[in-house]
Design a protein around this motif. Sequence first.
Motif, PDB file in Angstrom:
ATOM      1  N   SER A  32       0.835  -1.204   0.000  1.00  0.00           N
ATOM      2  CA  SER A  32       0.000   0.000   0.000  1.00  0.00           C
ATOM      3  C   SER A  32       0.867   1.249   0.000  1.00  0.00           C
ATOM      4  O   SER A  32       0.565   2.243  -0.666  1.00  0.00           O
ATOM      5  CB  SER A  32      -0.901   0.023   1.230  1.00  0.00           C
ATOM      6  OG  SER A  32      -1.786  -1.067   1.185  1.00  0.00           O
TER       7      SER A  32
ATOM      8  N   ASP B 226      -6.164  -0.510  -4.642  1.00  0.00           N
ATOM      9  CA  ASP B 226      -5.586  -1.204  -3.488  1.00  0.00           C
ATOM     10  C   ASP B 226      -6.586  -2.218  -2.967  1.00  0.00           C
ATOM     11  O   ASP B 226      -7.558  -1.871  -2.317  1.00  0.00           O
ATOM     12  CB  ASP B 226      -5.224  -0.182  -2.407  1.00  0.00           C
ATOM     13  CG  ASP B 226      -4.317  -0.783  -1.340  1.00  0.00           C
ATOM     14  OD1 ASP B 226      -4.149  -2.028  -1.341  1.00  0.00           O
ATOM     15  OD2 ASP B 226      -3.779  -0.024  -0.525  1.00  0.00           O
ATOM     16  N   GLU B 227      -6.335  -3.470  -3.260  1.00  0.00           N
ATOM     17  CA  GLU B 227      -7.220  -4.578  -2.889  1.00  0.00           C
ATOM     18  C   GLU B 227      -8.683  -4.263  -3.220  1.00  0.00           C
ATOM     19  O   GLU B 227      -9.531  -4.250  -2.330  1.00  0.00           O
ATOM     20  CB  GLU B 227      -7.058  -4.901  -1.396  1.00  0.00           C
ATOM     21  CG  GLU B 227      -5.643  -5.310  -1.062  1.00  0.00           C
ATOM     22  CD  GLU B 227      -5.494  -5.731   0.395  1.00  0.00           C
ATOM     23  OE1 GLU B 227      -6.397  -6.433   0.885  1.00  0.00           O
ATOM     24  OE2 GLU B 227      -4.487  -5.379   1.021  1.00  0.00           O
TER      25      GLU B 227
HETATM   26 MG   LIG Z   1      -2.264  -2.603   2.211  1.00  0.00          MG
END
Ligand SMILES: [Mg+2]
Lengths: 761, 231
Positions: free
Chosen positions: B45, B166-167
Amino acid sequence: MILRNLRISLRSLKRNKLFSAIGIVGFASGFSVCLIIGFYIYNELSVDKHLRNHEKIYRLVDATSNSSGIDYRIHDVLKEEYPAIEKVVPVEISPMNADVYTDNNSIYIKGIIATTNEFFDIFGVNVTESISGQPFAGQNSSVLTRSAASKIFGDSNPLGQALKVSHIETTVSAVIDDFPANSSIDGNILINSENADNRLNNSFANNEIFSTTTHYLLLRSSNESTGLEKILNQTLGSYSRQVKEVRLQQLKDIYLNTTIIDGNKHGNQSLIRILALIGIIILLLSVVNYINYILSLQLKKYNEIGIRKTNGAGLSHLLISYVSDVLLWIILALIISLILVKSTLPFFNNLFQIRLQFNLLYSTPIVISCVLILLFILLLACIPLLLLLSKYDVQSLLKNKTVSRKNKPYISVLTIFQLSVSIVLIIGLLVLQKQIIYVKNRDLGFADNALLYIKIPYKALNYESFREELLKNPSISKASLSTGVPGSIWSRMNHEDWSYTLHFMDIDEHFLSTMGIELLAGENVSSNDKDKCLVNEATLKALEISDYKGNQVNGMNIVGVVKDFNFAALHQSIQPLVMKYGNGRDLSVNLSGADISSAMSHIRKTWESMTANVPFEYYFYDSWFDSQYKKEEQLSYACTIFSLIAIIITCLGLWGQIIFISTSKTKEIGIRKVNGARVSEILSMLNKDFVKWVALAFVIATPIAWYAMNKWLENFAFKTELSWWIFALAGLMALGIALLTVSWQSWKAATRNPVEALRYE
Amino acid sequence: MITLKGIYKYYDSKFQRTFVLKDIDLEISEGEFVTIMGPSGAGKSTLLNIIGMLDEPSEGEYHFLDQPAHQLSEKKKVEFHRNFVGFIFQAFHLIDEMTVYENIETPLIYKGVKSGIRKGMVAEMLDRFNIVAKKDLFPAQLSGGQQQLAGIARAVVGKPKLLLADEPTGNLHSGQGKQIMELLSQLNSEGITIIQVTHNEEFARFGKRIIRISDGLVLSDDIVSDTNEPN
Ligand SMILES: [Mg+2]
Ligand SMILES: Nc1ncnc2c1ncn2[C@@H]1O[C@H](COP(=O)(O)OP(=O)(O)OP(=O)(O)O)[C@@H](O)[C@H]1O
């Protein structure tokens, strides 16, 4: 764009309905109180400023005696010798009730003014009807206000009618508008003081008797006042030996200055100060509510700001969306405030005995202060946003939880502040009540119970035979005639070399027994020795003599000493009083043990049979003395109402806090309950902050309240004690109120089904 | 398009310096679809945030479209967010008080797009992601998958060159996840550069290049062979 933002702001208000409502109403009620107090103060400060010339109108004040009454005879000198003075007018106001008589009617009318024709022009008085070109057609003319005219003459035309004012025979020659409420000069009957018999006020000094009056001056320009004052002091002495040192006082300063002896209407400066203070405190309390509300909402805002920034919002976009939130909030609060002010104004008018109008709202100073206050809180709301943007990057904003914790100390401090203020106010209220009860129940030193005072107009009847006639009724055993009675002793004497003021009364030999005043030593006065006098204990102390025997006061031999009794209100300690034998017309009648109503009807009948239609007026001393605390009672009324509002505002703040805390801890509560925590444990977890805050606030408030109340009590010569239990009680009350406020919400949070609570996140 | 040279990221605490990224060199060209993988706490991240200019490297150089991004002013960064990049988050991060329509519209407002044109662009997105019927609903009234669709629509409505995710499927069940991944591939085939972080091996393979990092270091950087591509 703005509209879109407002729409979104409205949704977020709706989402937190209860919380927002508490915030808005909390602020709005405080703001309305401030507005009303602002109205009141503005109104008080604007007295006499409605006059076109008010900046240029001054009056002379005797600087040595601090009185506005100055030798009438300098009037012509003032008019002719000083080019800075454009016009000058004598205005002597007697604010008391005067007995007035027509051919077939007699009543009391309040407020007689002795003046000249110049008055109407200088003070912009509107003359509605008149016989001749001038309001006073002649030296024996009188002028009535519209309301006095209809009181005295009903519907019939007052012009040309005969009117006797006390003992002065006049003919009504004009009718004027009533004096406006914001005029410090007030009265109902005007008589012409060109007639030397009409000058209302006499003085005795330097072996001559002369009339005094208040001289009002219209200057050519207000810049000349200091110069004029200097010249007057250099020259006036050569025209009158009764004038030593004078000062010029501007018209607009008269109303709120109560140190100068005059007949004008005066405001209550200490009430204004206290109200201003309360207004500021209430404003602060509601601003605190507002800040707490803003800070609480930040939790959500952090995340939202983060999102907006990743979507490309610039500083201006963020500000606009934030400001629109706040703006909507402020607009709603403002609308609610205005509604509150409009609907509660009659109530406050009643409370203060005034007539405030809603349209005071549009006066410039009020508008400006409102705008400033609202701008200030708008800016205040933007500070956290700006700090936030400068301190945190987007990433931590999106992970909001860590940031929002940091607001907690601010919220605690602000809440403790609110609670401290509330505790100080509660203590103040308790002390105020205690003092009022104390002074009302204090022994005055004379038998004020069932003691009657009858006002007898000059030559209304034969005073002594009236007294004797009354005593013929078996239930009336004691009655006395005097000049001056407790509560109304006007004859005083000061001297440069004295550190005290002597008060004088003329009494008869029945006075002490009628009033129930104890003779400590010596003998009573009697008609035989008119140069002998009685004094009270305070006189001995003031003269620094231990024994009355062989001593003199003001040229009279002291023959006896009476026990101190209160003859003024309890603000003052008991002053030196000298009583000598004399014929007065203030009648005191002791009715103790009598059937009051039958005695009263006897007195009234006797009065009516002995007088020619003179109105009958009387007071009972006990209620008369109580009425001297009207100022304190008005203050206590105002303080009670406003303090209650302040406390309610604090409660709203606390309520908002507990809602915020319990919602932000919903998940924690759920987890604890799933893990077996009892309701009582959850409750104590939620409430313990509040208990801690109250305790801290109590520690802060106590010394402040103690100091403030001591200061206030210094106004009284006779004061109640600041007992410890007042403080304890106030602390307990604050704790009780705080817990009561938060408990319902925390109970709701603590008893919620944990499953529901966990799903909530 | 993206050049990272000697990127370090560390946090200083009282006693020590913790390195999150260590000497990262990376080159990503226009049109790529890159997946970043690695264990929790590896620094994925952080790396994505540095590329998206939500975070700054402690050391090193970052060039975006040949501009030195590590020296950009705050104002330029706002421009960058407005014009070149869209974000998709695991937690969706829609604004609760806005309807789906308004959420999607927001970046266009910040860009200063005229209201008439804006309407067309938002309508096109709603249509494309099949959420026309939901346009007046609030995020809380949508399923997770629908919320993420709205999130993607918002990220791409401004026609960014780079999409950072991000995910994006982290909060969704695999069916919904797959739908999202297919959408991303399609967007990529239309020319948008995409960098995604995921823990899911299957979803990783939607990318054309997989970078594995661990402990702040790049372990491997492979091109996904066509044969392995899932269908
Ligand atoms: Mg992360
Ligand atoms: N503000 C900070 N201060 C100190 N350390 C931090 C900070 N922010 C992140 N870290 C650390 O940096 C490391 C990398 O974090 P990052 O969020 O990039 O991991 P990640 O690879 O995305 O993990 P995950 O797969 O769990 O999301 C972690 O060990 C984290 O503890």
